[in-house]
Design a protein around this motif. Structure first.
Motif, PDB file in Angstrom:
ATOM      1  N   GLY A  77       0.785  -1.227   0.000  1.00  0.00           N
ATOM      2  CA  GLY A  77       0.000   0.000   0.000  1.00  0.00           C
ATOM      3  C   GLY A  77       0.816   1.275   0.000  1.00  0.00           C
ATOM      4  N   THR A  78       2.155   1.180   0.082  1.00  0.00           N
ATOM      5  CA  THR A  78       2.982   2.381   0.157  1.00  0.00           C
ATOM      6  C   THR A  78       3.209   3.005  -1.214  1.00  0.00           C
ATOM      7  OG1 THR A  78       4.140   1.504   2.094  1.00  0.00           O
ATOM      8  CG2 THR A  78       5.196   3.328   0.908  1.00  0.00           C
ATOM      9  N   ARG A  79       3.685   2.221  -2.142  1.00  0.00           N
ATOM     10  CA  ARG A  79       3.939   2.723  -3.493  1.00  0.00           C
ATOM     11  C   ARG A  79       3.058   2.021  -4.531  1.00  0.00           C
ATOM     12  NH1 ARG A  79      10.387   2.653  -4.177  1.00  0.00           N
ATOM     13  NH2 ARG A  79      10.136   0.615  -3.171  1.00  0.00           N
ATOM     14  N   ARG A  80       3.130   0.710  -4.576  1.00  0.00           N
ATOM     15  CA  ARG A  80       2.295  -0.052  -5.500  1.00  0.00           C
ATOM     16  C   ARG A  80       2.316  -1.514  -5.085  1.00  0.00           C
ATOM     17  NH1 ARG A  80       5.177  -2.940  -9.488  1.00  0.00           N
ATOM     18  NH2 ARG A  80       7.414  -2.461  -9.602  1.00  0.00           N
ATOM     19  N   PRO A  81       1.326  -2.303  -5.494  1.00  0.00           N
ATOM     20  CA  PRO A  81       1.336  -3.740  -5.208  1.00  0.00           C
ATOM     21  C   PRO A  81       2.292  -4.442  -6.173  1.00  0.00           C
ATOM     22  CG  PRO A  81      -0.644  -3.168  -6.404  1.00  0.00           C
ATOM     23  CD  PRO A  81       0.071  -1.869  -6.116  1.00  0.00           C
ATOM     24  N   TYR A  82       3.404  -4.925  -5.661  1.00  0.00           N
ATOM     25  CA  TYR A  82       4.418  -5.521  -6.524  1.00  0.00           C
ATOM     26  C   TYR A  82       3.941  -6.841  -7.126  1.00  0.00           C
ATOM     27  CZ  TYR A  82       7.570  -1.898  -5.099  1.00  0.00           C
ATOM     28  OH  TYR A  82       8.140  -0.668  -4.905  1.00  0.00           O
ATOM     29  N   GLY A  83       4.080  -6.945  -8.426  1.00  0.00           N
ATOM     30  CA  GLY A  83       3.655  -8.109  -9.166  1.00  0.00           C
ATOM     31  C   GLY A  83       2.669  -7.766 -10.261  1.00  0.00           C
ATOM     32  N   VAL A  84       1.839  -6.755 -10.013  1.00  0.00           N
ATOM     33  CA  VAL A  84       0.807  -6.379 -10.989  1.00  0.00           C
ATOM     34  C   VAL A  84       1.443  -5.759 -12.234  1.00  0.00           C
ATOM     35  CG1 VAL A  84      -1.219  -4.948 -11.402  1.00  0.00           C
ATOM     36  CG2 VAL A  84      -0.920  -6.083  -9.189  1.00  0.00           C
ATOM     37  N   LEU A  85       2.337  -4.795 -12.049  1.00  0.00           N
ATOM     38  CA  LEU A  85       3.016  -4.167 -13.182  1.00  0.00           C
ATOM     39  C   LEU A  85       3.918  -5.170 -13.900  1.00  0.00           C
ATOM     40  CD1 LEU A  85       3.811  -1.607 -14.807  1.00  0.00           C
ATOM     41  CD2 LEU A  85       5.570  -1.185 -13.059  1.00  0.00           C
ATOM     42  N   GLU A  86       4.514  -6.085 -13.133  1.00  0.00           N
ATOM     43  CA  GLU A  86       5.478  -7.039 -13.694  1.00  0.00           C
ATOM     44  C   GLU A  86       4.808  -8.163 -14.495  1.00  0.00           C
ATOM     45  OE1 GLU A  86       7.217  -5.220  -9.967  1.00  0.00           O
ATOM     46  OE2 GLU A  86       5.264  -5.970 -10.628  1.00  0.00           O
TER      47      GLU A  86
END
Length: 262
Positions: free
Chosen positions: A231-240
């Motif tokens: 929730g701080t910057r972005r949910p890691y994995g979605v963009l990738e």
């Protein structure tokens, strides 16, 4: 006995939501294979079918690189098979003992991944656990659980203890066993497993160098952990994820195995 891997496509026999879940899960299995995180035919990845309490899991006997959307088995959280392809392959008991427990206790979790990698097993055998030695490892500082080994995970009585040790985290080290990650979707669960695996590999390499190790200050650790919270910057994995699919498509064309989305 029927152990072939030529499964008919069931795209028109399931809901759109289930088919999309099947395609993503099959892609995840292929990616875990592509990144060298498989263990023969063992281990499992699950996903919750949207709008239901039902799960999808792999047939016990297939290589990850053989798995397709239509070969996945539909089960409930207690491990009862609701549908599977016409084959004598079944499912791994440990798959629903571990995964079913987490899905049942954590409605926020849509996908669970469990591995037995060399680095993961090595760190799971260390009394120190995962150390915050580098940026990749630091993201798990204070955000990973530990579950003591109780033997092969086939006893449903272990479920409560496993869930309690995972707590609110999305990563768990199964001591003397392996690694587990989970998340609100497959892309985030996969990305977390990739990062956890890389952290374990880096720790094993650093400790093997037999030199003094550096651990950043508590202030730096806390700031880094905060910056990697979803929730701080972005949910890691979605963009990738789209990039992972492009990679999979490029590699799949050379593999000779059926396309994962069939």
């Amino acid at each position: 006995m029927r152990y072939d891997t030529n499964f008919r496509c069931i795209r028109d026999e399931v809901s759109l939501g289930e088919w999309e879940a099947r395609v993503q899960l099959a892609a995840c299995y292929r990616l875990v294979d592509l990144f060298g995180m498989t263990d023969l035919i063992y281990n499992h990845i699950t996903v919750r079918i949207p709008g239901t309490e039902q799960l999808l899991i792999n047939l016990y006997g297939l290589l990850y690189k053989e798995i397709t959307a239509s070969s996945l088995v539909r089960i409930d959280v207690e491990g009862n098979i609701l549908w599977k392809p016409e084959t004598d392959y079944g499912i791994n008991v440990a798959g629903y003992v571990i995964h079913g427990a987490i899905h049942k206790a954590r409605p926020d979790v849509a996908s669970v991944i469990h591995t037995h990698t060399r680095a993961g097993m090595a760190v799971s055998s260390m009394a120190c656990g995962l150390l915050p030695l580098n940026q990749t490892g630091i993201r798990f500082h204070g955000r990973i659980g530990y579950h003591d080994y109780e033997g092969p995970a086939i006893d449903k009585d272990e479920r409560d203890r496993l869930v309690r040790n995972l707590g609110e985290h999305n990563a768990l080290i199964l001591r003397s066993h392996g690694l587990l990650t989970c998340g609100p979707d497959i892309p985030q669960a996969f990305n977390l497993m990739y990062q956890l695996e890389m952290a374990c590999r880096a720790q094993v390499d650093a400790m093997a160098a037999r030199t003094e190790l550096i651990v950043p200050s508590d202030e730096v650790l806390a700031r880094t952990v905060h910056l990697y919270k979803p929730g701080t910057r972005r949910p890691y994995g979605v963009l990738e994820w789209p990039a992972m699919i492009r990679l999979l498509e490029a590699e799949g064309a050379k593999s000779g195995f059926p396309h994962y989305a069939t």
